[in-house]
Design an enzyme around this catalytic site. Structure first.
Site, PDB file in Angstrom:
ATOM      1  N   CYS A 123      -4.828  -6.047  -1.296  1.00 33.57           N
ATOM      2  CA  CYS A 123      -4.592  -5.405  -2.597  1.00 33.57           C
ATOM      3  C   CYS A 123      -3.093  -5.280  -2.874  1.00 33.57           C
ATOM      4  CB  CYS A 123      -5.267  -4.038  -2.661  1.00 33.57           C
ATOM      5  SG  CYS A 123      -4.632  -2.861  -1.473  1.00 33.57           S
ATOM      6  N   ASP A 137      -1.118  -3.002  -1.714  1.00 33.20           N
ATOM      7  CA  ASP A 137      -0.665  -1.616  -1.708  1.00 33.20           C
ATOM      8  C   ASP A 137       0.136  -1.296  -0.442  1.00 33.20           C
ATOM      9  OD1 ASP A 137      -1.912  -1.448  -4.061  1.00 33.20           O
ATOM     10  OD2 ASP A 137      -3.558  -0.174  -3.409  1.00 33.20           O
ATOM     11  N   CYS A 188      -2.985   2.175  -5.279  1.00 28.88           N
ATOM     12  CA  CYS A 188      -4.045   2.640  -6.170  1.00 28.88           C
ATOM     13  C   CYS A 188      -4.190   4.151  -6.111  1.00 28.88           C
ATOM     14  CB  CYS A 188      -5.365   1.977  -5.777  1.00 28.88           C
ATOM     15  SG  CYS A 188      -6.073   2.667  -4.279  1.00 28.88           S
ATOM     16  N   CYS A 236      -8.876   2.329   1.376  1.00 30.10           N
ATOM     17  CA  CYS A 236      -7.639   3.008   0.985  1.00 30.10           C
ATOM     18  C   CYS A 236      -7.359   4.172   1.940  1.00 30.10           C
ATOM     19  CB  CYS A 236      -7.731   3.511  -0.446  1.00 30.10           C
ATOM     20  SG  CYS A 236      -8.453   2.321  -1.601  1.00 30.10           S
TER      21      CYS A 236
HETATM   22 FE1  FES Z   1      -5.277  -0.967  -2.121  1.00 22.96          FE
HETATM   23 FE2  FES Z   1      -6.611   1.247  -2.610  1.00 22.96          FE
HETATM   24  S1  FES Z   1      -6.862  -0.668  -3.551  1.00 22.96           S
HETATM   25  S2  FES Z   1      -5.186   0.877  -1.034  1.00 22.96           S
END
Ligand code: FES
Length: 138
Positions: free
Chosen positions: A34, A36, A59, A103
């Protein structure tokens, strides 16, 4: 997809956001899928986590779980922080949608990554204590 009140609260009003300049341990973990990234700063005194701050580029669930993770480890011993699981973070937030569980793994691993850095700075091999830091798998 439904988020609990607690998730929404920690997302819109995250606790412990920021950096600790003279941190005793700094961790960073990302999720390649993702994109992140979570950064965790710890102040540790006599084996007690006296302060914890984070910066999350990610997110809403990543923000909420890192906020809750810092709340759960503040004032706790390193041993307790090492026992912090992503499930405990999810429970403290009254749950997360299944597609967002990964996450919370980011939050768990960010804490471990910061503790690993703490031991490295003390000249102690963190691997036997903290274990491998791993990216969340999905
Ligand atoms: Fe990447 Fe939540 S979608 S940590």
């Amino acid at each position: 997809m439904m988020y609990s009140e607690k998730v929404l609260d920690h997302f819109s009003n995250p606790r412990n956001v920021g950096e600790i300049e003279d941190a005793d341990g700094v961790g960073e973990i990302g999720n390649a899928k993702c994109g992140d990234i979570m950064k965790m700063y710890l102040k540790i005194d006599n084996g007690i986590i006296t302060d914890a701050k984070f910066k999350t580029f990610g997110c809403g669930a990543a923000v909420a779980t890192s906020s809750m993770a810092t709340e759960l480890i503040k004032g706790k011993s390193i041993d307790d922080a090492l026992k912090l699981t992503n499930q405990a973070v999810v429970e403290a937030l009254d749950g997360l949608p299944a597609v967002k569980i990964h996450c919370s793994v980011l939050a768990e691993q960010a804490v471990r990554s910061a503790l690993s850095d703490y031991y490295t700075r003390q000249g102690i091999d963190p691997l036997p204590i903290v274990g491998e830091i791993h990216e969340p798998e999905e």
